[in-house]
Design an enzyme around this catalytic site. Structure first.
Site, PDB file in Angstrom:
ATOM      1  N   ARG A 158      50.035   4.482  25.229  1.00  0.00           N
ATOM      2  CA  ARG A 158      48.832   5.244  24.906  1.00  0.00           C
ATOM      3  C   ARG A 158      48.343   4.862  23.506  1.00  0.00           C
ATOM      4  O   ARG A 158      49.129   4.819  22.554  1.00  0.00           O
ATOM      5  CB  ARG A 158      49.178   6.731  24.967  1.00  0.00           C
ATOM      6  CG  ARG A 158      47.993   7.639  24.859  1.00  0.00           C
ATOM      7  CD  ARG A 158      48.380   9.070  25.135  1.00  0.00           C
ATOM      8  NE  ARG A 158      49.247   9.609  24.081  1.00  0.00           N
ATOM      9  CZ  ARG A 158      49.388  10.906  23.820  1.00  0.00           C
ATOM     10  NH1 ARG A 158      48.747  11.806  24.554  1.00  0.00           N
ATOM     11  NH2 ARG A 158      50.176  11.332  22.873  1.00  0.00           N
ATOM     12  N   PHE A 194      48.877  18.899  30.644  1.00  0.00           N
ATOM     13  CA  PHE A 194      49.974  18.895  29.674  1.00  0.00           C
ATOM     14  C   PHE A 194      50.948  20.014  30.068  1.00  0.00           C
ATOM     15  O   PHE A 194      50.539  21.155  30.289  1.00  0.00           O
ATOM     16  CB  PHE A 194      49.408  19.124  28.277  1.00  0.00           C
ATOM     17  CG  PHE A 194      50.382  18.861  27.172  1.00  0.00           C
ATOM     18  CD1 PHE A 194      50.528  17.590  26.649  1.00  0.00           C
ATOM     19  CD2 PHE A 194      51.153  19.885  26.645  1.00  0.00           C
ATOM     20  CE1 PHE A 194      51.419  17.343  25.617  1.00  0.00           C
ATOM     21  CE2 PHE A 194      52.055  19.646  25.622  1.00  0.00           C
ATOM     22  CZ  PHE A 194      52.190  18.373  25.101  1.00  0.00           C
ATOM     23  N   TYR A 208      46.140  19.632  14.749  1.00  0.00           N
ATOM     24  CA  TYR A 208      46.965  18.545  14.187  1.00  0.00           C
ATOM     25  C   TYR A 208      46.709  17.196  14.828  1.00  0.00           C
ATOM     26  O   TYR A 208      47.247  16.197  14.390  1.00  0.00           O
ATOM     27  CB  TYR A 208      48.460  18.892  14.261  1.00  0.00           C
ATOM     28  CG  TYR A 208      49.021  19.227  15.627  1.00  0.00           C
ATOM     29  CD1 TYR A 208      49.289  18.229  16.550  1.00  0.00           C
ATOM     30  CD2 TYR A 208      49.294  20.543  15.973  1.00  0.00           C
ATOM     31  CE1 TYR A 208      49.804  18.544  17.802  1.00  0.00           C
ATOM     32  CE2 TYR A 208      49.809  20.866  17.219  1.00  0.00           C
ATOM     33  CZ  TYR A 208      50.060  19.859  18.127  1.00  0.00           C
ATOM     34  OH  TYR A 208      50.563  20.170  19.361  1.00  0.00           O
ATOM     35  N   LYS A 209      45.880  17.152  15.888  1.00  0.00           N
ATOM     36  CA  LYS A 209      45.563  15.865  16.526  1.00  0.00           C
ATOM     37  C   LYS A 209      44.341  15.271  15.822  1.00  0.00           C
ATOM     38  O   LYS A 209      44.433  14.881  14.667  1.00  0.00           O
ATOM     39  CB  LYS A 209      45.376  16.070  18.029  1.00  0.00           C
ATOM     40  CG  LYS A 209      46.700  16.469  18.704  1.00  0.00           C
ATOM     41  CD  LYS A 209      46.570  16.828  20.174  1.00  0.00           C
ATOM     42  CE  LYS A 209      47.951  17.150  20.745  1.00  0.00           C
ATOM     43  NZ  LYS A 209      47.904  17.891  22.008  1.00  0.00           N
ATOM     44  N   ASP A 266      41.046  23.749  27.716  1.00  0.00           N
ATOM     45  CA  ASP A 266      41.952  23.280  26.660  1.00  0.00           C
ATOM     46  C   ASP A 266      41.318  22.045  26.021  1.00  0.00           C
ATOM     47  O   ASP A 266      41.085  21.037  26.699  1.00  0.00           O
ATOM     48  CB  ASP A 266      43.321  22.949  27.277  1.00  0.00           C
ATOM     49  CG  ASP A 266      44.347  22.587  26.208  1.00  0.00           C
ATOM     50  OD1 ASP A 266      43.942  22.074  25.141  1.00  0.00           O
ATOM     51  OD2 ASP A 266      45.551  22.797  26.443  1.00  0.00           O
TER      52      ASP A 266
HETATM   53  C1  LIG Z   1      49.072  18.715  22.367  1.00  0.00           C
HETATM   54  C2  LIG Z   1      48.781  19.645  23.481  1.00  0.00           C
HETATM   55  C3  LIG Z   1      49.314  20.936  23.495  1.00  0.00           C
HETATM   56  C4  LIG Z   1      50.246  21.399  22.392  1.00  0.00           C
HETATM   57  O1  LIG Z   1      50.577  22.744  22.503  1.00  0.00           O
HETATM   58  P1  LIG Z   1      51.287  23.500  21.271  1.00  0.00           P
HETATM   59  O2  LIG Z   1      51.650  24.800  21.834  1.00  0.00           O
HETATM   60  O3  LIG Z   1      50.245  23.624  20.181  1.00  0.00           O
HETATM   61  O4  LIG Z   1      52.451  22.688  20.849  1.00  0.00           O
HETATM   62  C5  LIG Z   1      48.968  21.772  24.536  1.00  0.00           C
HETATM   63  N1  LIG Z   1      48.138  21.371  25.531  1.00  0.00           N
HETATM   64  C6  LIG Z   1      47.614  20.129  25.549  1.00  0.00           C
HETATM   65  C7  LIG Z   1      46.695  19.726  26.658  1.00  0.00           C
HETATM   66  C8  LIG Z   1      47.943  19.221  24.544  1.00  0.00           C
HETATM   67  O5  LIG Z   1      47.446  17.982  24.565  1.00  0.00           O
END
Ligand SMILES: *Cc1c(COP(=O)(O)O)cnc(C)c1O
Length: 416
Positions: free
Chosen positions: A375, A129, A226-227, A201
């Site tokens: 997705r 990500f 939040y997921k 992560d």
């Molecule tokens: C959703 C997600 C994030 C989100 O990061 P925020 O800083 O909380 O917005 C980060 N890393 C991964 C792998 C994600 O899927």
């Protein structure tokens, strides 16, 4: 599976089926995006009302103590801990993944610099990500001491990429686009064998798949609420540091919430002993309070039961797309092997964006990720087998009728 009735029969036999009633989900919506933003727990609206009307309006400043606001990051961390194999006082709910990664990367590089200063490389995946990579890039630039971010294109390259120059491997357990899941135990072992630290992560893992951070001896972890944890839009993230690393943990976001005695108002920063030092500043209490509503649903089941249903849902979805939409150019990008699959399934389609917009217009909500990826997230607490059946039938109809070619489905919003 050949009929909708078979899906309904699976729902009737589903041991998690009753938990769906604990979510505020419109019956006309098939929601397959809980991997991006979870559905509100039914208790969340009442909890928000209590926080605003009782704790804020009546309690005012007293609520930092009387309503437990100040303790909430730690309290929620302890409640979340069992879902990820963490112990008491190892997790706090706070800030965002991006900010927490900055803290962990800073602390990890510093720890390694004391042990072995020639270790100057952070290893990660190009498909990670982007914010994870951006934060590492930003930190490296800020340190300006010859650190390097080394990215691999395929997980199979990780054993060679992690070497005696590597300080830390920053790995996302389940890939946000493909749903590919790493073997956390084996990879952590490999990282340690090479003398590096393992930072995980868990954005697409916490509440989605079983995780055992202490069991695999990981070094650091971050994740989202939040997921899959259904904490609400922008609800704070979490950070995990095991007991063994806590007091050697120093990071530059040394805000007053991380101080051992914040209300002494001492001009000198002295970090809390333990988990408190991962905090920085004042937290958004209205949002944070709602995280508990989601966690309370998880406490009524266990991650093994959730995993069993998650695999059954993704298996069924893949089977139905491949049998009922076989004449269309859909290409599975998610691994078929259970051990390598998280809780979402992704297909490429040359017009993925438009197809997803047409699905959403018909009440089947998934999302789109560049390039070309449709997705679909499967959240066992509230997704039914019949939702999978109906979603695939809608997909088939959108493709067969070419409804996705309507011009309104080509317009892009700021968030895809
Ligand atoms: C959703 C997600 C994030 C989100 O990061 P925020 O800083 O909380 O917005 C980060 N890393 C991964 C792998 C994600 O899927």
């Amino acid at each position: 599976m050949n009929s909708r009735d078979e899906a309904l029969a699976l729902d009737r036999a589903d041991p998690l089926g009753a938990l769906r009633d604990q979510f505020a989900l419109a019956s006309s919506t098939i929601y397959l995006d809980g991997n991006s933003l979870g559905v509100p727990p039914a208790t969340a609206a009442q909890r928000a009302q209590t926080v605003i009307a009782a704790e804020w309006t009546q309690g005012l400043i007293r609520s930092w103590n009387s309503a437990g606001w100040f303790a909430l990051p730690r309290h929620l961390g302890n409640k979340l801990a069992p879902l990820i194999g963490a112990a008491e006082n190892e997790v706090v709910v706070t800030d965002t993944i991006s900010i927490n990664l900055f803290k962990l990367l800073s602390a990890g590089l510093r720890l390694q610099n004391e042990r072995d200063p020639k270790r100057r490389v952070i290893v990660s995946e190009r498909s990670n990500f982007p914010t994870d990579l951006y934060i590492a890039q930003g930190l490296i630039e800020q340190l300006d001491r010859g650190y390097e971010l080394r990215l691999v294109d395929d997980p199979a390259e990780l054993p060679d990429a992690i070497g005696d120059d590597t300080a830390l491997a920053m790995i996302t357990h389940v890939n946000y686009r493909t749903g590919y899941m790493h073997d956390m135990a084996a990879l952590t072992q490999l990282i340690h064998r090479k003398g590096a630290l393992a930072l995980w992560d868990l954005a697409h893992s916490a509440g989605a798949v079983p995780v055992d951070l202490n069991g695999v001896d990981a070094d650091y972890a971050v994740g989202c609420t939040y997921k899959y944890l259904n904490g609400g839009p922008g609800s704070p993230a979490f950070v995990w540091v095991p007991q063994r690393h806590q007091n050697a943990f120093t990071q530059p976001l040394s805000g007053w919430w991380g101080h051992r005695a914040p209300f002494e108002m001492n001009p000198q920063y002295r970090p809390d002993d333990g988990v408190g030092r991962f905090l920085c500043g004042t937290q958004p209490m209205v949002s944070m309070a709602l995280v508990e509503c989601g966690l309370d649903v998880f406490l009524q089941t266990d991650m093994q039961a959730i995993r069993r249903k998650s695999l059954a849902l993704t298996d069924l979805f893949i089977e139905l797309v491949e049998t009922r939409c076989s004449e269309f150019p859909l290409q599975l990008v998610t691994p078929r092997t259970h051990a390598q699959r998280g809780s979402h399934a992704s297909f490429e389609h040359p017009h993925g964006y438009e197809v997803m917009q047409a699905l959403i217009a018909r009440g089947v909500i998934g999302d789109y990720r560049e390039p070309r990826v449709l997705r679909f997230g499967f959240t066992p607490l509230y997704t039914r087998y019949v939702d999978v059946w109906d979603a695939v039938e809608t997909l088939r109809d959108v493709l067969a009728s070419e409804a996705w070619r309507a011009p309104e489905f080509a317009t892009r919003g700021a968030v895809t």
